[in-house]
Design an enzyme around this catalytic site. Structure first.
Site, PDB file in Angstrom:
ATOM      1  CB  CYS A   1      16.315  84.601  45.422  1.00 56.18           C
ATOM      2  SG  CYS A   1      16.418  86.348  45.055  1.00 56.18           S
TER       3      CYS A   1
ATOM      4  NE  ARG B   1      17.179  79.059  42.890  1.00 52.11           N
ATOM      5  CZ  ARG B   1      16.133  78.668  42.180  1.00 52.11           C
ATOM      6  NH1 ARG B   1      16.125  77.450  41.678  1.00 52.11           N
ATOM      7  NH2 ARG B   1      15.103  79.446  41.964  1.00 52.11           N
TER       8      ARG B   1
ATOM      9  CD1 TRP C   1      21.582  86.378  40.581  1.00 50.51           C
ATOM     10  CD2 TRP C   1      19.688  87.255  39.794  1.00 50.51           C
ATOM     11  NE1 TRP C   1      21.752  86.602  39.240  1.00 50.51           N
ATOM     12  CE2 TRP C   1      20.602  87.139  38.731  1.00 50.51           C
ATOM     13  CE3 TRP C   1      18.435  87.781  39.526  1.00 50.51           C
ATOM     14  CZ2 TRP C   1      20.307  87.528  37.434  1.00 50.51           C
ATOM     15  CZ3 TRP C   1      18.132  88.176  38.238  1.00 50.51           C
ATOM     16  CH2 TRP C   1      19.066  88.051  37.202  1.00 50.51           C
TER      17      TRP C   1
ATOM     18  CG  ASN D   1      12.913  83.169  43.946  1.00 54.33           C
ATOM     19  OD1 ASN D   1      13.223  84.107  43.223  1.00 54.33           O
ATOM     20  ND2 ASN D   1      12.894  81.915  43.528  1.00 54.33           N
ATOM     21  N   GLY D   2      11.347  86.255  43.853  1.00 56.41           N
ATOM     22  CA  GLY D   2      10.328  86.767  42.932  1.00 56.41           C
ATOM     23  C   GLY D   2      10.348  88.280  42.922  1.00 56.41           C
TER      24      GLY D   2
ATOM     25  CD  GLU E   1      23.107  75.603  23.410  1.00 50.91           C
ATOM     26  OE1 GLU E   1      22.328  76.554  23.305  1.00 50.91           O
ATOM     27  OE2 GLU E   1      23.522  75.191  24.500  1.00 50.91           O
TER      28      GLU E   1
ATOM     29  CE  LYS F   1      25.551  76.514  26.890  1.00 49.56           C
ATOM     30  NZ  LYS F   1      24.230  76.100  27.071  1.00 49.56           N
TER      31      LYS F   1
ATOM     32  CD  GLU G   1      24.676  80.289  28.570  1.00 51.01           C
ATOM     33  OE1 GLU G   1      23.608  80.397  29.164  1.00 51.01           O
ATOM     34  OE2 GLU G   1      25.110  79.192  28.154  1.00 51.01           O
TER      35      GLU G   1
ATOM     36  CG  HIS H   1      23.053  86.553   1.843  1.00 54.26           C
ATOM     37  ND1 HIS H   1      22.798  86.973   0.554  1.00 54.26           N
ATOM     38  CD2 HIS H   1      22.893  85.207   1.842  1.00 54.26           C
ATOM     39  CE1 HIS H   1      22.481  85.928  -0.189  1.00 54.26           C
ATOM     40  NE2 HIS H   1      22.537  84.833   0.570  1.00 54.26           N
TER      41      HIS H   1
ATOM     42  CE  LYS I   1      20.745  74.871  35.289  1.00 57.63           C
ATOM     43  NZ  LYS I   1      21.389  74.701  33.975  1.00 57.63           N
TER      44      LYS I   1
HETATM   45  C1  F6R Z   1      21.836  78.416  28.824  1.00 56.40           C
HETATM   46  C2  F6R Z   1      20.732  78.228  29.735  1.00 56.40           C
HETATM   47  C3  F6R Z   1      19.507  79.044  29.519  1.00 56.40           C
HETATM   48  C4  F6R Z   1      18.267  78.150  29.686  1.00 56.40           C
HETATM   49  C5  F6R Z   1      16.991  78.989  29.609  1.00 56.40           C
HETATM   50  C6  F6R Z   1      15.742  78.124  29.729  1.00 56.40           C
HETATM   51  O1  F6R Z   1      22.944  77.639  29.143  1.00 56.40           O
HETATM   52  O2  F6R Z   1      20.799  77.448  30.629  1.00 56.40           O
HETATM   53  O3  F6R Z   1      19.512  79.659  28.277  1.00 56.40           O
HETATM   54  O4  F6R Z   1      18.288  77.166  28.691  1.00 56.40           O
HETATM   55  O5  F6R Z   1      16.984  79.946  30.624  1.00 56.40           O
HETATM   56  O6  F6R Z   1      15.724  77.433  30.936  1.00 56.40           O
HETATM   57  P1  F6R Z   1      14.791  76.171  31.132  1.00 56.40           P
HETATM   58  O7  F6R Z   1      15.250  75.115  30.203  1.00 56.40           O
HETATM   59  O8  F6R Z   1      14.947  75.799  32.576  1.00 56.40           O
HETATM   60  O9  F6R Z   1      13.396  76.620  30.802  1.00 56.40           O
END
Ligand code: F6R
Length: 599
Positions: free
Chosen positions: A2, A27, A74, A100-101, A479, A483, A486, A502, A594
Site C-alpha cells: 500500500c 509500489r 494492495w 499500510n501493514g 537473477e 527478472k 517477474e 545432474h 516494490k
Molecule cells: C526483484 C525485486 C525484489 C527485491 C526484494 C528485496 O526485482 O525487486 O526481489 O529485490 O524484494 O527488496 P529490497 O532490496 O528493497 O530489500
C-alpha cells in the site's frame, strides 16, 4: 504494498495527494481513495483500479481542502473492491484512516467492537482501527491521546494516518514496522510511504522510528516515541534528483533505469572515500578483525549477495555465508564470533531482512547495511551503513539497485582483501583501477541494447527460458531468471552450469533458449562444454561473454568477478524486451509489490 500520502498545510491539497499517489504507483495497488476535511465534514472518495479513476472522481466532485489523506491499496484482507479500499471510516463517518501493514489481532478486536454495537462495512483489518479510535474517543477528549491509546491495542505492523472532522486541522499518524516518512515543505507537511510522493515539493525529510506517533497541524509537527514521550527526529536532506523519479522520454521506468546504471555506478563510486583501505563502511579496526561474513537479503538483493560471496571469498579469502532473510530469521544459527552481519536492501524497509537483522543484532553481531535509502529502517538498525547512490528505483523489477549493490559489495571485497593482507598493495591498485573504469565499461555495454532486442524478438514466444553460469556468474543466472519471470510471467530458471547434467538437462528441448554467462576465466572451457551439452539437445544458446567469440553478446573485457556487473545489464535488457514483445505491464507486473514490508 500500500501507498500512503497525507498533507496538512496552507495549500489546497487534493492535487498534491493525487500527484503523491501517482508517484507511489510503483509500489503496486488495486484501488485508491482519498479523504478530505471539507467544512468540518470528512468527504471520502474511492475508485477501483488506477489512480486516474480517483483523480477524475475528485475533479468531478470539486472538493478540496488544506488537509487530507490518500491511499493506494494492495489487497491483503478482502478482495480488491470499493468497500475494501481506504480510507476507512468509523460508524459516525467523522474519522477517516489509511493504513499500510497488517493488524494481526484484528479479528479479536473486531469481535469486541461488534459486541459493543459497531457496524462494519468492509472485510479489512484497517476498518477495525477506525472503530477502535471511535470507541477510545468516547473516553478521551483529546484526538491525539485517543489515537495513541488506540495504537497500543494493535498487534502487527502498521503505518497509519488519520483525520477527524471533530478535530479540524489535525492529522495524526503512527509507525510500527511499516515505512512512513514526513516531508517538510513551505506549503505544509506531507506524510508518505516513500520519498518520491513529495520529492517535487521538498527534499527535507524526517524518518520515524518504530513506535513513533505524530501530530501535525498547519504550523507544527510533533513526534512522540514508543513511550509517548515527546522527542525530536533528525531532518535529512535527500540528495535525489527529481528527474530520477521521471521517465525522461523512455517507454518504461525499467528501460530508463537500466540506462541510468553507468551514472548511478559513477555516483556510487564517487562517494567512496579517497582511500577505501583506510575507511569504507567499516572502521579499519573492525575490517581487520573480521573472520567471516553473513550476508542476508531477499530477491534481487539476495542474488547480489550471492555474487559477493564469490568475490569476497576470492579476493579477501574469508568465509562468507549467504542466506535469504526469510529463512535466516528462523534458523537456530550458532553465530560465530567476529563475524559481521551484512544486510543488503534497496528500500531498507524489507520486513524479512529487518527481522533477520534484528535476530543477528540480538545475538551480539555487528551490522553493516548496504542500502539505497538514507534513514530507512534497516539503516537505522545498523552499526555501519554504505549507500548505493541510484536514486529512487520506480520500476518494480530491480535493475540499477542490483548493479549498485554489486558495486558496493565489490568495493567491500577489495577493502577486506587489502586490510586482511590477502592481496598486495600493487594487486589492490590494479584491481581498483579496473574497478573505477566501470561506468565507462557500462556505457559501452549499453550499446548492445539493439543486439539483445534482436535476440529477444527471436525467442520471446518460447514457453520456458534457461540461464546458466559458473562461479560468480552462477548467481547472475538466478537473477536473469528472476527478472524474466517477474515481468514476462514466463517460466524461467537459472542453474549452475556444472549442475545441468545432474538433472536439469532433462528439460532441454528443441528451441529452448539458454543464456550462457561465460566470462574469460579458468572455467571458460567448461562453460563451452555445458553449451555443447545443451545445444546437442536442440537448445538455442545465447552466449554472453567478454572475449571475442562468434555469434556472442560480447561485453567489454574485465576480470571474471567484475563480469556480472556488466552482464547484468544484458539480462535486464533481455527480460525487458521479451516482456515488451509479450505486451506485459513492465513497470507494474502483476502480483508484485516494490517494497515488501510484511513478513
Ligand atoms: C526483484 C525485486 C525484489 C527485491 C526484494 C528485496 O526485482 O525487486 O526481489 O529485490 O524484494 O527488496 P529490497 O532490496 O528493497 O530489500
Amino acid at each position: 504494498m500500500c501507498g500512503i500520502v497525507g498533507f496538512c498545510g496552507k495549500n489546497n491539497c487534493a492535487d498534491l495527494l493525487i500527484e503523491g499517489l501517482k508517484k507511489l504507483e510503483y509500489r503496486g495497488y488495486d484501488s485508491a481513495g482519498i479523504a478530505l476535511e471539507v467544512k468540518n465534514k470528512i468527504t471520502v472518495l474511492k475508485a477501483v483500479g488506477q489512480v486516474k479513476n480517483l483523480e477524475n472522481l475528485v475533479k468531478k466532485s470539486g472538493k478540496n481542502s488544506y488537509i487530507g489523506i490518500a491511499h493506494t491499496r494492495w489487497a491483503t484482507h478482502g478482495k480488491p473492491s470499493l468497500v475494501n479500499s481506504h480510507p476507512h471510516t468509523d460508524c459516525t463517518g467523522n474519522i477517516a484512516l489509511v493504513h499500510n501493514g497488517i493488524i494481526e489481532n484484528y479479528l479479536e478486536l473486531k469481535n469486541i467492537l461488534i459486541r459493543k454495537g459497531h457496524k462494519f462495512k468492509s472485510e479489512t483489518d484497517t476498518e477495525v482501527i477506525a472503530h477502535l479510535l471511535e470507541e477510545e474517543l468516547k473516553k478521551e477528549k483529546d484526538f491525539f491521546n485517543a489515537f495513541q491509546k488506540t495504537t497500543r491495542k494493535l498487534k502487527g505492523a502498521f503505518a497509519l494516518v488519520a483525520l477527524s472532522s471533530k478535530f479540524p486541522g489535525v492529522m495524526v499518524a503512527a509507525k510500527r514496522q511499516s515505512p512512513l516518512v514526513a516531508g517538510i515543505s513551505k506549503k505544509g507537511f506531507f506524510l508518505a510511504s516513500d520519498i518520491p510522493a513529495f520529492l517535487s515539493h521538498t527534499n527535507k525529510a524526517i524518518f520515524f522510528e518504530d513506535g513513533d506517533t505524530i501530530k501535525i497541524t498547519q504550523d507544527s509537527i510533533e513526534v512522540y516515541d514508543a513511550d509517548f514521550h515527546k522527542t525530536t527526529r533528525k531532518i535529512h536532506t535527500i540528495s535525489w534528483d527529481i528527474s530520477a523519479a521521471e521517465k525522461g522520454g523512455f517507454e518504461h521506468f525499467m528501460l530508463k533505469e537500466i540506462h541510468d546504471e553507468p551514472q548511478n555506478v559513477k555516483d556510487t563510486l564517487q562517494t567512496l572515500p579517497p582511500d577505501i583501505t583506510k575507511a569504507f563502511g567499516l572502521p579499519l579496526k573492525e575490517a581487520k578483525r573480521i573472520e567471516g561474513l553473513y550476508i542476508v537479503a531477499c530477491g534481487t538483493a539476495y542474488h547480489a549477495a550471492l555474487v559477493a560471496r564469490y568475490v569476497i571469498e576470492h579476493f579477501a579469502k574469508i568465509p562468507v555465508e549467504v542466506e535469504m532473510a526469510s529463512e535466516f530469521k528462523y534458523r537456530p544459527i550458532h553465530f560465530k564470533k567476529n563475524w559481521l552481519f551484512v544486510a543488503v536492501s534497496q528500500s531498507g524497509e524489507t520486513a524479512d531482512t529487518l527481522a533477520a537483522l534484528k535476530n543477528a543484532k540480538a545475538h551480539g553481531l555487528k551490522i553493516l547495511s548496504v542500502c539505497n535509502v538514507i534513514g530507512s529502517a534497516i539503516v537505522r538498525e545498523s552499526d555501519y551503513s554504505v549507500f548505493t547512490h541510484c536514486g529512487p528505483e520506480i520500476s518494480v523489477a530491480s535493475t540499477k539497485a542490483f548493479t549498485c549493490q554489486l558495486t558496493v559489495l565489490y568495493a567491500l571485497a577489495l577493502q577486506l582483501a587489502y586490510v586482511q593482507n590477502s592481496i598486495t598493495k600493487a594487486e589492490f591498485e590494479d584491481l581498483y583501477q579496473e574497478f573505477l573504469n566501470l561506468p565507462e565499461l557500462l556505457k559501452q555495454t549499453l550499446k548492445l541494447e539493439s543486439a539483445v532486442k534482436k535476440v529477444a524478438k527471436k525467442v520471446y514466444k518460447s514457453p520456458s527460458f534457461i540461464f546458466i553460469g559458473r562461479n560468480a556468474s552462477f548467481p547472475l543466472a538466478l537473477e536473469g531468471a528472476l527478472k524474466l519471470k517477474e515481468i514476462s510471467y514466463k517460466h524461467a530458471e537459472g542453474f549452475a552450469a556444472g549442475e545441468i547434467k545432474h538433472g536439469p538437462i532433462a528439460i532441454i528441448d528443441k528451441g529452448i533458449p539458454v543464456v550462457a554467462l561465460a566470462p574469460k576465466s579458468s572455467l571458460y572451457e567448461k562453460m563451452i562444454s555445458s553449451c555443447q551439452e545443451v545445444s546437442a539437445r536442440g537448445a538455442r544458446v545465447i552466449f554472453v561473454t567478454n572475449t571475442p567469440s562468434k555469434n556472442a553478446l560480447e561485453v567489454p573485457y574485465t576480470n571474471e568477478y567484475l563480469f556480472p556487473l556488466l552482464a547484468a545489464t544484458i539480462l535486464q535488457f533481455y527480460a525487458y524486451f521479451i516482456a515488451n514483445f509479450l505486451g506485459r505491464e513492465i513497470d507494474k507486473p502483476r502480483n508484485l509489490a516494490k517494497s515488501v514490508t510484511v513478513e
